[in-house]
Every structure is written in C-alpha cells, then in structure tokens.
Write an enzyme that holds these catalytic residues in place. Structure first.
Site, PDB file in Angstrom:
ATOM      1  N   SER A  48       0.855  -1.179   0.000  1.00  0.00           N
ATOM      2  CA  SER A  48       0.000   0.000   0.000  1.00  0.00           C
ATOM      3  C   SER A  48       0.901   1.242   0.000  1.00  0.00           C
ATOM      4  O   SER A  48       1.886   1.296   0.750  1.00  0.00           O
ATOM      5  CB  SER A  48      -0.881  -0.013   1.251  1.00  0.00           C
ATOM      6  OG  SER A  48      -1.674   1.139   1.290  1.00  0.00           O
ATOM      7  N   LYS A  52       0.798   1.974  -7.011  1.00  0.00           N
ATOM      8  CA  LYS A  52       0.049   1.206  -8.017  1.00  0.00           C
ATOM      9  C   LYS A  52      -1.077   2.041  -8.639  1.00  0.00           C
ATOM     10  O   LYS A  52      -1.193   2.137  -9.861  1.00  0.00           O
ATOM     11  CB  LYS A  52      -0.545  -0.073  -7.387  1.00  0.00           C
ATOM     12  CG  LYS A  52       0.479  -0.975  -6.746  1.00  0.00           C
ATOM     13  CD  LYS A  52      -0.146  -2.188  -6.097  1.00  0.00           C
ATOM     14  CE  LYS A  52      -1.055  -1.897  -4.915  1.00  0.00           C
ATOM     15  NZ  LYS A  52      -0.373  -1.234  -3.774  1.00  0.00           N
ATOM     16  N   SER A  53      -1.921   2.619  -7.794  1.00  0.00           N
ATOM     17  CA  SER A  53      -3.091   3.363  -8.305  1.00  0.00           C
ATOM     18  C   SER A  53      -2.662   4.616  -9.046  1.00  0.00           C
ATOM     19  O   SER A  53      -3.238   4.961 -10.082  1.00  0.00           O
ATOM     20  CB  SER A  53      -4.014   3.778  -7.156  1.00  0.00           C
ATOM     21  OG  SER A  53      -4.312   2.685  -6.364  1.00  0.00           O
ATOM     22  N   SER A 120      -2.162  -7.716  -3.382  1.00  0.00           N
ATOM     23  CA  SER A 120      -1.929  -9.154  -3.647  1.00  0.00           C
ATOM     24  C   SER A 120      -0.608  -9.639  -3.036  1.00  0.00           C
ATOM     25  O   SER A 120       0.350  -9.922  -3.758  1.00  0.00           O
ATOM     26  CB  SER A 120      -1.998  -9.464  -5.145  1.00  0.00           C
ATOM     27  OG  SER A 120      -1.305  -8.549  -5.957  1.00  0.00           O
TER      28      SER A 120
HETATM   29  P1  ADP Z   1      -1.028   2.277  -3.900  1.00  0.00           P
HETATM   30  O1  ADP Z   1      -2.090   2.279  -4.966  1.00  0.00           O
HETATM   31  O2  ADP Z   1       0.135   1.403  -4.275  1.00  0.00           O
HETATM   32  O3  ADP Z   1      -1.564   1.979  -2.557  1.00  0.00           O
HETATM   33  P2  ADP Z   1      -1.054   5.102  -4.282  1.00  0.00           P
HETATM   34  O4  ADP Z   1      -0.858   5.245  -5.754  1.00  0.00           O
HETATM   35  O5  ADP Z   1      -2.437   5.238  -3.755  1.00  0.00           O
HETATM   36  O6  ADP Z   1      -0.389   3.743  -3.811  1.00  0.00           O
HETATM   37  O7  ADP Z   1      -0.142   6.161  -3.529  1.00  0.00           O
HETATM   38  C1  ADP Z   1       1.216   6.343  -3.864  1.00  0.00           C
HETATM   39  C2  ADP Z   1       1.699   7.688  -3.315  1.00  0.00           C
HETATM   40  O8  ADP Z   1       3.086   7.777  -3.579  1.00  0.00           O
HETATM   41  C3  ADP Z   1       1.011   8.846  -3.998  1.00  0.00           C
HETATM   42  O9  ADP Z   1       0.814   9.858  -3.028  1.00  0.00           O
HETATM   43  C4  ADP Z   1       2.046   9.280  -5.026  1.00  0.00           C
HETATM   44  O10 ADP Z   1       1.976  10.660  -5.349  1.00  0.00           O
HETATM   45  C5  ADP Z   1       3.359   8.965  -4.320  1.00  0.00           C
HETATM   46  N1  ADP Z   1       4.491   8.680  -5.207  1.00  0.00           N
HETATM   47  C6  ADP Z   1       5.728   9.177  -5.062  1.00  0.00           C
HETATM   48  N2  ADP Z   1       6.555   8.743  -6.043  1.00  0.00           N
HETATM   49  C7  ADP Z   1       5.810   7.940  -6.831  1.00  0.00           C
HETATM   50  C8  ADP Z   1       6.102   7.184  -8.030  1.00  0.00           C
HETATM   51  N3  ADP Z   1       7.308   7.178  -8.581  1.00  0.00           N
HETATM   52  N4  ADP Z   1       5.089   6.463  -8.591  1.00  0.00           N
HETATM   53  C9  ADP Z   1       3.870   6.449  -8.017  1.00  0.00           C
HETATM   54  N5  ADP Z   1       3.531   7.131  -6.901  1.00  0.00           N
HETATM   55  C10 ADP Z   1       4.492   7.869  -6.291  1.00  0.00           C
END
Ligand code: ADP
Length: 210
Positions: A48, A52-53, A120
């Site tokens: 988390s 990913k999102s 996952s």
């Molecule tokens: P997940 O879906 O894996 O739980 P999120 O996408 O919701 O994660 O959150 C990732 C966080 O990390 C966001 O606040 C995003 O702006 C930050 N972040 C920093 N660097 C990156 C990167 N290289 N790629 C994706 N997100 C990043």
C-alpha cells in the site's frame, strides 16, 4: 406410529451443473484486430502506498488518449461492491483475487488491456489469478521501500495499522511476499511519478502490439 422415510437430498457438485458458457461470435481475435492491439491483464502488485493506483491512473489516461482500449480494476473499488463481503484474512484475500481474476479475464476477452491494481501479497493468490487469466498476463511489481510507503501513507492506513486499528495490514501485521519472478519491476523509491508511468507505458506498448 408411521415413520416417514426421508430421501437424503443429492448434493449437487458445484462443478457438475448444467452450465454451458456461451461461445461468442465476436471473438477476442476479432476484437483485437478491430481495436489495433492485443488484450490482456497487467497485474500491479506491491505494498500500500507503493504507487500502483497513481501509476495505473496516469497510464490509463495516456494510453486512452493514444487510442488504446484500457481499463482499471482497482482493489478498493471491487471491495466496495462485488467483494464487499470479504475481509483481509488469507482465505478472503484469495477469494478476492479469484473473483477479480475472473472479472479481469472477461475484460481481456472483450478486448481490454486491464490494469489491475491489487496489493496481492501472497504468491499463491497471484499464481491463481495468473492461471485464471491465462495468455497475456503480466506481473508488474510496483516496489517502494516500506519506509517510503509509511512516510507517504496516502490513505493514512499505516498510521492506523501501527496503532492497532487495522488487523492484517500488509507490511505491518501481515507479510508481503515479494515476487521472485516479474515481467517488470518499477522502483518508485528511485523514480518520479512520470518516469514510473513511462516505464509501464513502454512495457505495455511492447507487449500488446499486434
Ligand atoms: P497504492 O495504490 O500502491 O496503494 P497510491 O498510488 O495510492 O499507492 O499512492 C502512492 C503515493 O506515492 C502517492 O501519493 C504518489 O503521489 C506517491 N508517489 C511518489 N513517487 C511515486 C512514483 N514514482 N510512482 C507512483 N507514486 C508515487
């Protein structure tokens, strides 16, 4: 006194029913030809807060604008509806992924490139999705150091988990089994959002061309 003789009802096996999946005239190949690219599932796994999102959302936008038929399946979205009866035990996580795999497979068979964004955490769950989807399943590990995930904490979940508010939270109460073999690893601790998204865009273009 008459004793009624009850017949023991025959238990029907879930697998032995009169179900005959429909064969569509509009096949996956026909759809792919018409849409100009192959279809399949890009499975994003990772902690988390790994990104990913964020990556899926940007990649969807970029490729959609370039004419790709692309959709996102997101863990939280499915857990709000289809899978809202499931929790986060190992068994429930497996069932969550099994259902998701079936949905992803329907999308892939109807021409979509599916970006599936799911923590996952277990090999077994990821393997089961892979076997449901079959061809054109790609495993992408969106990796970030746990310390980065904790400091990003976009949904405030790590904070909650560390104070005991979430049972079985991956990375805190439950282990994340790092994939041994992946089709692509994106290290978001080392790259910015745009670069991470571009890595996935290039990967998808190379794998899904006709
Ligand atoms: P997940 O879906 O894996 O739980 P999120 O996408 O919701 O994660 O959150 C990732 C966080 O990390 C966001 O606040 C995003 O702006 C930050 N972040 C920093 N660097 C990156 C990167 N290289 N790629 C994706 N997100 C990043």
């Amino acid at each position: 006194m008459n004793t009624a003789i009850c017949e023991i009802p025959k238990l029907e096996s879930k697998k032995d029913s009169n179900i005959h999946p429909h064969q569509n005239f509009v096949t996956r190949d026909k759809r792919n030809e018409d849409l100009g690219h192959q279809s399949g599932v890009v499975w994003l796994t990772g902690l988390s807060g790994a990104g990913k999102s964020t990556i899926a959302s940007l990649v969807e936008r970029m490729l959609f604008q370039q004419g790709y038929t692309i959709s996102i399946l997101d863990g939280d979205t499915l857990r709000t509806g289809l899978n809202n009866d499931l929790g986060f035990s190992k068994e429930d996580r497996e069932e969550n992924l099994r259902r998701t795999g079936e949905v992803a497979s329907i999308f892939a068979n109807t021409g979509h490139i599916v970006l599936a964004s799911f923590i996952s955490p277990h090999h077994k769950g990821r393997e089961s999705v892979k076997s449901i989807v079959g061809d054109n399943f790609y495993l992408v590990h969106v990796h970030a150091d746990i310390d980065d995930c904790i400091s990003r904490d976009p949904k405030g979940l790590y904070k909650k988990a560390m104070f005991g508010g979430i049972e079985n939270f991956t990375g805190i109460g439950q282990e994340y089994e790092k994939p041994e073999v992946t089709d692509l690893t994106i290290n978001t601790s080392d790259s910015c959002v745009a670069d991470s998204a571009m890595q996935l865009v290039s990967f998808i273009k190379s794998k899904f061309e006709l």
